[in-house]
Scaffold this motif. Structure first.
Motif, mmCIF file in Angstrom:
data_model
loop_
_atom_site.group_PDB
_atom_site.id
_atom_site.type_symbol
_atom_site.label_atom_id
_atom_site.label_comp_id
_atom_site.label_asym_id
_atom_site.label_seq_id
_atom_site.Cartn_x
_atom_site.Cartn_y
_atom_site.Cartn_z
ATOM 1 N N GLY A 144 0.833 -1.200 0.000
ATOM 2 C CA GLY A 144 0.000 0.000 0.000
ATOM 3 C C GLY A 144 0.861 1.241 0.000
ATOM 4 O O GLY A 144 2.095 1.176 -0.041
ATOM 5 N N ASN A 145 0.209 2.410 0.059
ATOM 6 C CA ASN A 145 0.960 3.662 -0.049
ATOM 7 C C ASN A 145 1.322 4.259 1.300
ATOM 8 O O ASN A 145 1.519 5.468 1.423
ATOM 9 C CB ASN A 145 0.172 4.683 -0.883
ATOM 10 C CG ASN A 145 -1.162 5.039 -0.237
ATOM 11 O OD1 ASN A 145 -1.531 4.483 0.797
ATOM 12 N ND2 ASN A 145 -1.883 5.957 -0.854
ATOM 13 N N SER A 149 1.100 -0.663 5.617
ATOM 14 C CA SER A 149 0.919 -1.771 4.681
ATOM 15 C C SER A 149 2.123 -2.705 4.760
ATOM 16 O O SER A 149 3.253 -2.257 4.942
ATOM 17 C CB SER A 149 0.774 -1.241 3.256
ATOM 18 O OG SER A 149 -0.271 -0.299 3.157
#
Length: 240
Positions: A144-145, A149
């Motif tokens: 993820g960003n 994540s």
């Protein structure tokens, strides 16, 4: 076509298209307004294919290029401005123009936190970059960003510049490398590859050469985003 395949095709076709470079006249343009902001333009050329435009960009060491498939107009930029979370390495097509970046330059400052480079890595297995910093360079290869994540972390020149290592998130360090790999005076080139949980890091321009860290992690993550930060000021060149 993903970025890596496109670059390979460009290199492969360079000899085929060089004969076309003599047709028409390349001219230097001081500046123009592109789709986002003012950018310096190295050269422009008419009646070219987009593959020739891309090859010429690499030969001139440009940072980006625009190609209009309609009138086959090519413009090569000395600066490349991309928006976050577009497809790998390209700008949005506007009014028939396709805008591509070959590399981006940026700086990170102490205390700024993690910066998402805004490039999608889900179709890629490697990234190349240059960085100038005295210590504490961090690269997160995440699903993820953000750092919540799952993903793999690369630490270069941590512990006051004396140690580098690989991590699975907040885990302990693996594949420790003791020694100086960074410089505050000049850019150092690195590559990182990942494949089915195996993460490798090396120096130079060619992935696979100059490996100094190599770890197979039990957790296999899908790497989609690259995040960076530094413990001090860091100057970066990210090759797309």
């Amino acid at each position: 076509m993903d970025v890596l395949l496109r670059q390979v095709l460009i290199i492969y076709l360079c000899k085929e298209v060089q004969v076309n470079f003599v047709h028409g006249t390349w001219k230097v343009i001081d500046s123009m307004s592109d789709v986002y902001t003012n950018s310096s333009v190295l050269s422009s050329h008419q009646d070219v294919t987009c593959i020739e435009c891309a090859a010429r960009t690499l030969m001139l060491d440009g940072e980006g290029y625009s190609c209009n498939r309609g009138d086959q107009m090519c413009m090569i930029y000395s600066a490349c401005h991309i928006k976050d979370r577009l497809t790998p390495g390209d700008w949005e097509p506007i009014a028939g123009w396709l805008h591509f970046c070959t590399k981006i330059k940026l700086a990170t400052e102490f205390g700024e936190g993690w910066l998402d480079l805004g490039i999608q890595l889900s179709r890629r297995k490697s990234i190349r970059f240059q960085v100038k910093a005295t210590r504490g360079v961090h690269i997160g290869l995440n699903s993820g960003n953000n750092t919540d994540s799952p993903g793999y972390w690369v630490i270069l020149g941590g512990w006051n510049g004396t140690k580098s290592c690989l991590r699975d998130g907040w885990s302990q360090c693996y594949s420790n490398y003791i020694g100086t790999v960074l410089s505050g005076e000049q850019y150092r080139s690195f590559w990182v590859t990942w494949n089915e949980g195996r993460v490798r890091v090396g120096t130079g321009e060619t992935p696979g050469n100059g490996t100094f860290m190599d770890r197979v992690f039990p957790n296999v993550y899908t790497v989609r985003h690259a995040l960076i930060r530094t413990d001090v000021r860091g100057d970066w060149v990210i090759h797309l």
